[in-house]
Design an enzyme around this catalytic site. Structure first.
Site, PDB file in Angstrom:
ATOM      1  N   HIS A 175      -9.205  -8.282   7.747  1.00 20.93           N
ATOM      2  CA  HIS A 175      -9.867  -7.456   6.742  1.00 20.93           C
ATOM      3  C   HIS A 175     -10.675  -8.270   5.739  1.00 20.93           C
ATOM      4  CE1 HIS A 175      -6.568  -4.283   7.706  1.00 20.93           C
ATOM      5  NE2 HIS A 175      -7.585  -4.202   8.536  1.00 20.93           N
ATOM      6  N   PHE A 228       0.807  -1.220   0.000  1.00 24.75           N
ATOM      7  CA  PHE A 228       0.000   0.000   0.000  1.00 24.75           C
ATOM      8  C   PHE A 228       0.844   1.275   0.000  1.00 24.75           C
ATOM      9  CE2 PHE A 228      -2.789  -3.268   1.457  1.00 24.75           C
ATOM     10  CZ  PHE A 228      -4.025  -2.940   0.937  1.00 24.75           C
TER      11      PHE A 228
END
Length: 249
Positions: A125, A35
């Site tokens: 997640h 990310f």
């Protein structure tokens, strides 16, 4: 073989309830972008390709208000069906088979830990491999979702929209998954953290529940927990874990 890896191997050898906490860096060696690096999802190179920032396009409200654009971004940036487990995933599965690893706690949604053979995985997640109709609840796997990739918005046989079982921005983490992760961490006698900057909350806050003495951090960049760690290794996690396990034989 570095002294740090020898030390890690020794810590693994003397531990029986290891918990591994991992982030996006665990999957980069499987060619899944992270990310926060320059080439990552939030990096300038990627961000300029879309009219909205990733945090917006991966939010619950964006999913509801711009569903077609959400899925275009989701399939382009979050789903990697051809990815295979790398040495990090394989090493962790071996540790579980040896009876030393209690659980893997991951922030990743790619399912590569399970593909490598890990059975006790807390997916904070969610997972791209689980999908459900928001209307009737019918479940769909990733292959079924990919069959509808070019349709714009994946739809159930009942006509409802199929939503990936992943935690979007503005959505809470699953209470049962969090409770399981906390339970594993509190019982751990060694915590290994890898491939994460420990900057994403509430997931990163799980480390506060660790009561053991030895904390190992394997990450290419600094983290807020470096000073608390008894061992910090700045290297590729797959290579580190593979070498550490080779010393156990």
């Amino acid at each position: 073989m570095t002294e740090e890896i020898k030390r890690l191997s020794q810590l693994i050898k003397q531990s029986q309830r290891i918990v591994f906490f991992g982030g996006a860096g665990v999957s980069t060696e499987s060619q899944i972008p992270d990310f926060r690096s320059d080439d990552g999802l939030y990096g300038d190179k990627q961000a300029k390709r879309y009219p909205y920032p990733p945090e917006t396009m991966l939010s619950h409200s964006f999913f509801e208000q711009h569903t077609k654009e959400f899925f275009e971004y989701y399939f382009d940036k979050m789903v990697y069906p051809d990815a295979k487990p790398n040495p990090a995933h394989i090493a962790l599965a071996k540790l579980e088979q040896m009876g030393k690893l209690s659980a893997v706690i991951t922030q990743n949604i790619d399912g590569l830990h399970q593909m490598a053979g890990s059975r006790r995985v807390c997916e904070l997640h969610g997972s791209v491999h689980r999908n459900f109709c928001i209307n009737c609840g019918k479940k769909y796997n990733l292959s079924q979702m990919l069959e509808q990739k070019d349709a714009g918005v994946p739809r159930c046989s009942c006509g409802g929209i199929i939503k990936p079982d992943v935690v979007l921005y503005e959505e809470p983490l699953d209470n049962d998954v969090m409770a399981g992760a906390i339970s594993y961490i509190m019982a751990a006698d060694l915590m290994i953290v890898g491939g994460t900057s420990l900057a994403v909350y509430p997931a990163a806050g799980l480390l506060q529940y660790y009561q053991g003495k030895e904390l190992v951090l394997i990450n290419k960049t600094q983290t807020p927990y470096d000073r608390r760690a008894s061992l910090v290794i700045r290297d590729n996690i797959g290579q580190v874990m593979e070498q550490a396990l080779s010393l156990l034989d």
